[in-house]
Design a protein around this motif. Structure first.
Motif, PDB file in Angstrom:
ATOM      1  N   GLY A 188      35.432 -55.784  33.463  1.00  0.00           N
ATOM      2  CA  GLY A 188      34.950 -57.148  33.571  1.00  0.00           C
ATOM      3  C   GLY A 188      35.169 -57.742  34.940  1.00  0.00           C
ATOM      4  N   PHE A 189      35.311 -56.875  35.953  1.00  0.00           N
ATOM      5  CA  PHE A 189      35.445 -57.390  37.316  1.00  0.00           C
ATOM      6  C   PHE A 189      34.178 -58.123  37.724  1.00  0.00           C
ATOM      7  N   GLY A 190      33.069 -57.648  37.204  1.00  0.00           N
ATOM      8  CA  GLY A 190      31.798 -58.300  37.509  1.00  0.00           C
ATOM      9  C   GLY A 190      31.792 -59.746  37.074  1.00  0.00           C
ATOM     10  N   GLU A 191      32.359 -60.003  35.891  1.00  0.00           N
ATOM     11  CA  GLU A 191      32.436 -61.377  35.412  1.00  0.00           C
ATOM     12  C   GLU A 191      33.280 -62.221  36.357  1.00  0.00           C
ATOM     13  N   SER A 212      26.374 -58.660  28.568  1.00  0.00           N
ATOM     14  CA  SER A 212      26.741 -59.127  29.896  1.00  0.00           C
ATOM     15  C   SER A 212      26.511 -58.042  30.931  1.00  0.00           C
ATOM     16  N   LYS A 213      26.100 -58.462  32.121  1.00  0.00           N
ATOM     17  CA  LYS A 213      25.902 -57.475  33.186  1.00  0.00           C
ATOM     18  C   LYS A 213      27.184 -57.254  33.955  1.00  0.00           C
ATOM     19  N   GLY A 214      28.147 -58.120  33.753  1.00  0.00           N
ATOM     20  CA  GLY A 214      29.370 -58.043  34.546  1.00  0.00           C
ATOM     21  C   GLY A 214      30.432 -57.169  33.932  1.00  0.00           C
ATOM     22  N   VAL A 215      30.141 -56.543  32.812  1.00  0.00           N
ATOM     23  CA  VAL A 215      31.150 -55.687  32.196  1.00  0.00           C
ATOM     24  C   VAL A 215      30.434 -54.657  31.325  1.00  0.00           C
ATOM     25  N   GLN A 216      30.962 -53.468  31.344  1.00  0.00           N
ATOM     26  CA  GLN A 216      30.392 -52.447  30.471  1.00  0.00           C
ATOM     27  C   GLN A 216      31.274 -52.329  29.239  1.00  0.00           C
ATOM     28  N   PRO A 217      30.670 -52.056  28.097  1.00  0.00           N
ATOM     29  CA  PRO A 217      31.451 -52.106  26.853  1.00  0.00           C
ATOM     30  C   PRO A 217      32.452 -50.960  26.723  1.00  0.00           C
ATOM     31  N   GLU A 262      22.303 -61.360  43.507  1.00  0.00           N
ATOM     32  CA  GLU A 262      21.739 -60.168  44.162  1.00  0.00           C
ATOM     33  C   GLU A 262      22.373 -58.898  43.617  1.00  0.00           C
ATOM     34  N   LEU A 263      23.663 -58.997  43.357  1.00  0.00           N
ATOM     35  CA  LEU A 263      24.387 -57.776  43.022  1.00  0.00           C
ATOM     36  C   LEU A 263      24.282 -57.399  41.551  1.00  0.00           C
ATOM     37  N   LYS A 264      23.921 -58.333  40.708  1.00  0.00           N
ATOM     38  CA  LYS A 264      24.155 -58.089  39.285  1.00  0.00           C
ATOM     39  C   LYS A 264      23.368 -56.888  38.759  1.00  0.00           C
TER      40      LYS A 264
END
Lengths: 545, 365, 398, 71
Positions: free
Chosen positions: C346-349, C185-190, C361-363
């Motif tokens: 996971g704020f991106g999610e 996922s691009k919305g969270v880093q592991p 655009e932001l991902k």
């Protein structure tokens, strides 16, 4: 569903008509004794000596046949002969009601009248015999049959007519508890070896003229009496016809047990699953008859066949219907589970141990691995050895006299269970699996569990070779086979498959009696309604009277 | 008539569910998710609607000739030679689809439980069981299916319930994240699987009540489509759109995730059982259609002699498949146009139009 | 007759097929791997270390389980290779049984390996059928080999001990599949569990101190932070709590706050349950996250003498708990936004779910956006029970 | 593997053919044999290791333009 019966009956009757007609003809002539059979329709001669000679010739070297000649009413001219088989005829009745009556009492009863040879028969019939059941015949073979059946035949000199007295009486086992199907609650009577007693046991439960009992003879040497019982109005008439035609087709020398008939009338003789059920409990037979089944009783065995047979019957004990329904349903559920266990547990175990270790939770796998560490055999061999020894033990326990049998099972259990585990030959888990399987297979009918025991070994081989895939393929083949089975036109798996909704009330769960409105649809086609609706008991509104 | 048995409507519904579901639940969710991501369930619903239309078309066509199967009425509609040609195409389709199903069957088993087993053995086992069912006739096949399908689906639903612990609804959000074309693309594959209902045209004459065929087809499609959607939703909410598309068999992985109280876990066996039992049924139906179709095409009196040779043929066709990547690629890309355009929509539509123009069959259907 | 011949032919064939016995491995022919560790050697090869169960140690009950004669429960062995599979093949030359991964409880990645990238490792464990996707993934400071070479006093093996520790969710815990999902996922880093082998506890008893000296045992010590699949830093246990609060996971543990009237004494609140809601706000320019944390807890410990069983005291405690939680999250946020610059929460999610167009655009530069984002944490606390005591047993009332 | 298939084929013939001959179902017998030889023709070369063309490829080629859409 009508098409089903139609196609079936077509299939069943096709090419069998001629055969059955022959069979029926052969039966009517009653070609009794194979060895010195009297000519067909040979009639008696008026001469007593000739008749006796003929009969003696037939019963040559039969030391148990008794010929008793005497005179009627002390009249030297009227000679009589009694023929019966020692042990089959009731000696007391023969001497008291027949000989004593004819020889001594008749003159006292009818003092004034003159008894002539010509009128002797009339006298004997009307005044002489004190018997409850008397028949007349002039055919030699009927006479022979009567003698062989235990009747006492009275020949009168000068008449071509023999009088058959129903004075049967032999040593018979009295009615006892059912041995093969014991119950906690419910009638304790079981059938015995005498046909008449058995029909009476059924009749006592169904006091309706609708209960028909037809008889025929099977077995060219044994001449066994076979009775077909059904309840008219409930039973499907075509079914009765079908049963009769299948029975009449049978031409064997002997019918010593219902098993002979079972194998000769089955729908699929190669199937491991029995498609003809048997029971020794009269209450069960009565219940079957009331669902529209036909019962086949055979003289000389306490087991009665009932057809058509469904798969689920083997999981229904008669007790289910006497116990409260919630409990009965729970017990039946257990039986279903044990049926599945007894079929699949060992093979599942083999598959899991030798292929699919991921099926066990980790601690369980480790503990099993620890147990198996010292075991020198692959798991398949191990389970096979255990299953075989279990079967051997079981067989030994059944065959041996009861006191020794118990000793055998104790020793066997100790040796095989305890010692082999201690010796590290067998894993404890295997013993548990085999024991559970064995016990599970005892929860339902014996004759049915035999099929499962056979198939269990096949599945074990399959899962030893292909793991879960083998097991599942085997189960699929068994399922397909079960789906293709029929018993007297009724699909074996019904009412589950094809699903008849209302009949599911009595499969896995047993509905309460106030919910059993209808009889099984595929079996009882005529009279579906079993009872009134709305029988569910409701407590009175006013609790105190 | 070649087939003497008759099946009731319930059995037909279940058979038609088995026609699609067993293989589909393994492969299809990943393909839908690949295209439609979070909106995969929407794609499944779209496919369901399309499937209902196909079912409607096929049943309407068949009910113009309620006593005849596809192979027979194709000849009535088009005349002898073109009809035979259509029949030949469908025989090919049934056979080759059957072979593909076997490939899927073998590749799943090889991946999931027995990697060292040569596929030929799996083919032999699968064909042997299916052949036994087919030889016993439609009646037995559908009874087998009627007995097992509810149990299998029940087990599947139970495992889905057990996995709720690991599900997160957020993974399904946002809705309508993907463009409409992506959703439609995602719908194409499940639609082409749902379209296998065309095979129902082979079964309708053997229904006890052919008039219920519309209901049967609609129910079966509805059920299958909804089950697709459920599987997709479950997979998505367990793995999220990114991971779900990466698994080859996402539902299998979903079931592997179940872990309750440290003991109720490792339920792989359930999905294997569903897959194998169901695979037999699915294979059986295509196998049956191929055999019956061939027998009708050749004008035979009995289809049963053909069962065994067709089985051998199926194995031969299945052996042609080289690897699972080919298979997956075919299923995801070439199969939808191939199946949909030619066999599932194109041909029935063509037959329907010709029948209408020529006024063949009963028009009231 | 012909049918009989055919039957026998098929029977012969069946026997032939059945004697194939592919994929068949008796339980006594497999080596059950309980824990796996992967390290990077100095020359850049992969070293695979496995902890294998020794079945004889797992005999339950009976005479075999007698005290004092307990056999070691595991065997740890390692091998090197360019890929995990190659290392496994070399392992197979040392292990006299077939390696079996189906019950692998933990996958430990050494620090160096994690810095190089986990994808080299995890792919094997997802692709292979035997290893399960719900094995626990952890990163150890130092070498995974050392971690696996420990043993446990309570659990049979250290792998199982680590598994139980993570399963109980006493600290941040992550399964392989969750890690893979975060990777994809691009919305969270592991993030992964951080574990270490530390000396812990002794076994008392006459003469035992010689037999059982304090030895290294497994311990959860926080979380490892990744960017893509590469390890970039650590969170300690305290910061990890902040991570857990912000991720909305495993709302367990205790919050220690100063007693309202005696700030030098502490009161412990045990957290029972809680939930986290992340509400992003975006106006095309500024990015803000409102994090609403709801907590429910019981008071379990009090050092001060004051009577806390009063509504106003409880209210004060609530505020103190909220503040304590805010502090934790602030620490974790500071680490993530400041030091590491990755969105591990996971704020991106959450953002994706609300602003799906802006997300497109932001991902691809999400982590930058994230570091600039403003985060407001609101904590809503509820203290339900105070235990069996109303107040501390002491002589004077305050 | 060749042996396996030959055994299977022989068994199939032995199981099915006598019945057909007995019932004089010549048409069925012909169809049976045709299918069987077709199957053998597919199976035996593959068992011997000959690569046969894969119809999947043909279908893919046929529907390439549409298949590209679903990439």
């Amino acid at each position: 569903m009508r098409w089903l019966i139609r196609t079936l009956s077509k299939r069943l009757f096709r090419g069998r008509k001629n055969q059955s007609r022959d069979a029926r003809a052969a039966n009517q002539t009653g070609d009794g004794n194979l060895f010195r059979a009297p000519r067909k329709n040979q009639v008696l001669s008026p001469d007593l000596e000739t008749n006796l000679k003929a009969i003696k010739a037939i019963f040559d070297k039969c030391s148990d046949v008794i010929y008793r000649e005497f005179v009627f009413a002390q009249n030297e001219q009227i000679r009589l002969a009694l023929i019966y088989i020692d042990g089959l005829a009731d000696k007391g009745q023969v001497s008291e009601q027949i000989m004593r009556a004819l020889a001594l009492e008749v003159p006292m009863v009818v003092p004034g009248q003159e008894i002539t040879k010509a009128r002797a028969l009339e006298f004997i019939k009307q005044r002489g015999l004190c018997m409850h059941q008397v028949k007349e015949t002039d055919k030699l073979q009927d006479v022979i049959h009567a003698i062989l059946s235990g009747d006492t035949v009275l020949l009168v000199d000068g008449h071509t007519c023999a009088i058959i007295n129903g004075a049967r009486g032999w040593e018979a086992r009295s009615i006892t508890d059912p041995v093969a199907e014991p119950t906690v609650r419910g009638p304790r009577e079981s059938f015995v070896e005498t046909l008449r007693t058995n029909t009476a046991l059924i009749r006592r439960r169904i006091k309706s003229p609708g209960l028909k009992i037809e008889t025929l003879r099977l077995g060219e040497v044994t001449n066994t009496d076979v009775a077909i019982a059904y309840v008219e109005g409930i039973v499907n008439d075509k079914l009765v016809e079908e049963v009769k035609s299948r029975l009449e087709r049978i031409k064997v020398d002997a019918v010593l047990e219902t098993g002979y008939i079972e194998e000769l009338i089955e729908d699929n003789p190669w199937s491991p699953f029995p498609t003809v059920n048997h029971t020794e409990k009269p209450d069960r037979v009565a219940a079957m008859l009331l669902e529209g089944r036909v019962a086949i009783l055979v003289d000389g065995t306490p087991f009665v066949l009932t057809v058509p047979t469904l798969f689920v019957e083997y999981l229904q004990a008669s007790e289910d219907y006497y116990e409260r329904f919630l409990f009965a349903s729970a017990v039946r559920l257990i039986r279903f589970v044990s049926m599945i266990l007894s079929l699949t547990l060992p093979s599942l175990y083999i598959a899991a141990i030798s292929f699919h270790h991921e099926l066990f939770p980790t601690p369980l796998l480790l503990s099993i691995a620890a147990q198996r560490e010292a075991v020198p055999f692959p798991v398949f061999i191990e389970v096979l050895i255990m299953e075989l020894s279990f079967e051997i033990l079981r067989e030994a326990g059944v065959r041996l006299p009861r006191p020794i049998g118990q000793a055998v099972s104790i020793v066997g259990a100790l040796v095989i269970g305890e010692a082999s585990v201690r010796a590290g030959l067998i894993a404890a888990a295997t013993v548990i699996v085999v024991a559970l399987t064995g016990i599970a297979s005892f929860t339902f009918f014996y004759s049915f569990s035999i099929a499962f025991r056979l198939l269990r070994f096949t599945l074990m081989v399959l899962s030893a070779a292909l793991g879960l895939l083998g097991l599942i393929s085997g189960l699929a083949v068994i399922t397909i086979h079960l789906c293709s089975l029929r018993s007297f036109g009724v699909p074996y798996l019904s009412p589950m498959i094809p699903t008849t909704g209302v009949d599911l009330k009595d499969v896995v769960l047993r509905s309460p009696w106030w919910g059993m409105f209808t009889r099984p649809r595929l079996i009882a086609r005529q009279d579906q309604k079993r009872q009134e609706q709305g029988l569910k008991p409701t407590p009175p509104k006013n609790p105190r009277p | 008539m070649l087939e003497k048995g008759k099946i009731d409507s319930n059995q037909a519904v279940m058979l038609m569910v088995s026609l699609v579901l067993p293989t589909a639940i393994l492969f299809v969710p990943a393909i839908i998710v690949k295209h439609a991501r979070q909106d995969a369930w929407l794609a499944a619903i779209v496919a369901l609607l399309g499937g209902l239309l196909i079912a409607r078309l096929v049943v309407s066509l068949s009910l113009r000739f309620p006593e005849k199967t596809l192979f027979e009425y194709a000849q009535t509609i088009l005349g002898k030679v073109p009809g035979k040609l259509v029949g030949l195409l469908y025989i090919w389709w049934f056979l080759y689809t059957g072979a593909l199903i076997m490939d899927e069957f073998a590749s799943f088993l090889c991946t999931a439980i027995m990697p060292e087993t040569p596929p030929v053995v799996l083919f032999l086992v699968g064909i042997a069981v299916a052949a036994y069912a087919v030889r016993n006739g439609l009646e037995v096949l559908s009874r087998y299916n009627q007995l097992l399908l509810p149990i299998l689906l029940g087990l599947l639903v139970i495992t889905f319930l057990l996995v709720t612990k690991d599900m997160k609804a957020e993974r399904l959000l946002p809705v309508f994240d993907q463009s409409a074309p992506a959703i439609l693309k995602g719908a194409a594959v499940p639609l082409s699987w749902l379209g296998e209902i065309v095979l129902f045209a082979m079964i309708i004459p053997f229904l006890q009540k052919p008039r219920e065929a519309h209901r049967v087809a609609a129910l079966a499609t509805l059920f299958t489509g909804l089950f697709f959607a459920i599987c997709t939703v479950v997979t998505l909410s367990v793995f999220g759109p990114n991971l779900a598309a990466h698994w080859v068999f996402p539902v299998y992985n979903t079931v592997r995730v179940v872990s309750i109280a440290n003991f109720l876990e490792r339920l792989d066996i359930i999905i294997v059982a569903v897959w194998v039992f169901g695979g037999f049924a699915k294979m059986g139906v295509f196998y049956y259609a191929a055999v019956l179709g061939s027998a009708q095409w050749l004008g035979l009196k009995d289809y049963r002699p053909l069962v065994a040779p067709v089985g051998l043929l199926l194995i031969g066709l299945a052996l042609l498949c080289d690897n699972i990547v080919d298979l997956l690629d075919f299923a995801a890309r070439a199969w939808p146009p191939y199946a949909l355009i030619v066999f599932e929509v194109g041909m029935p539509l063509f037959l329907m139009i010709v029948a209408l123009v020529r006024g063949k069959g009963e028009s009231n259907a | 007759m012909l049918k009989k011949i055919a039957f026998f032919l098929l029977l012969a064939l069946l026997t032939g097929i059945l004697s194939g016995c592919w994929s068949r491995k008796e339980i006594s022919e497999i080596a059950i791997v309980l824990g796996t560790g992967v390290d990077l050697t100095e020359d850049g090869r992969i070293r695979l270390t496995v902890q294998i169960a020794r079945p004889t140690a797992f005999v339950g009950g009976g005479e075999a389980g007698a005290v004092g004669t307990e056999a070691p429960a595991s065997w740890v062995v390692s091998a090197e290779g360019r890929t995990v599979e190659e290392a496994e093949r070399y392992l197979a030359m040392k292990v006299p049984r077939e390696l079996y991964w189906g019950h692998n409880v933990i996958l430990v990645i050494g620090e160096e390996m994690a810095k190089k990238g986990t994808r080299m490792v995890t792919n094997f464990f997802q692709r292979e059928r035997q290893p399960r996707e719900n094995a626990w993934l952890m990163v150890t400071k130092g070498e995974a080999k050392d971690f696996l070479e420990t043993y446990s006093d309570l659990a049979k093996t250290s792998a199982q001990a680590a598994g139980f520790l993570t399963r109980m969710k006493t600290c941040y815990a992550v399964q392989l599949r969750e890690f893979a999902e975060m990777l994809a996922s691009k919305g969270v880093q592991p993030t992964a569990t951080r574990v270490e082998a530390k000396k812990a506890g002794i076994t008392p008893g006459p003469g035992q101190e010689k037999v059982f000296t304090a030895h290294k045992q497994v311990e959860l010590t926080g979380a490892a932070v990744f960017k893509e699949d590469k390890l970039i830093g650590w969170l300690d246990a305290y910061q990890t709590r902040g991570l857990l609060w912000l991720k909305g996971e495993a709302m367990k543990g205790a919050v220690i706050v100063p007693s309202p009237a005696e700030p030098d004494k502490n009161v412990s609140i045990r957290i029972l349950r809680g939930s986290t809601k992340v509400v992003p706000e975006y106006d095309g320019e500024n990015l803000r996250f409102n994090v609403i944390i709801k907590v429910e807890g019981n008071m379990v410990d009090q050092q001060s003498r004051e009577d806390l069983a009063r509504p106003e005291k409880i209210k004060a405690l609530k505020e103190a708990v909220a503040e304590a939680i805010r502090q934790r999250t602030a620490v974790a946020l500071e680490k993530a936004q400041g030091e590491y610059g990755v969105d591990i929460f996971g704020f991106g999610e959450a953002f994706h779910r609300k602003y799906k167009k802006a997300w497109r655009e932001l991902k691809d530069r999400w982590d930058e956006e994230f570091t600039r984002a403003e985060v407001n944490v609101t904590v809503d606390v509820r203290i339900r029970e105070i235990g069996l005591l109303t107040r501390r047993a002491s002589t004077e009332e305050k | 593997m060749v042996l396996v298939f030959i055994i299977v084929s022989i068994a199939i013939i032995l199981l099915e053919a006598p019945g057909l001959v007995k019932k004089k179902m010549w048409r069925e017998l012909a169809a049976f044999l045709a299918y069987l030889s077709l199957g053998m023709a597919l199976v035996i070369p593959q068992a011997l290791g000959v690569k046969l063309p894969n119809p999947t490829k043909a279908i893919e080629a046929l529907f390439r333009p549409l298949a590209e859409l679903l990439k």
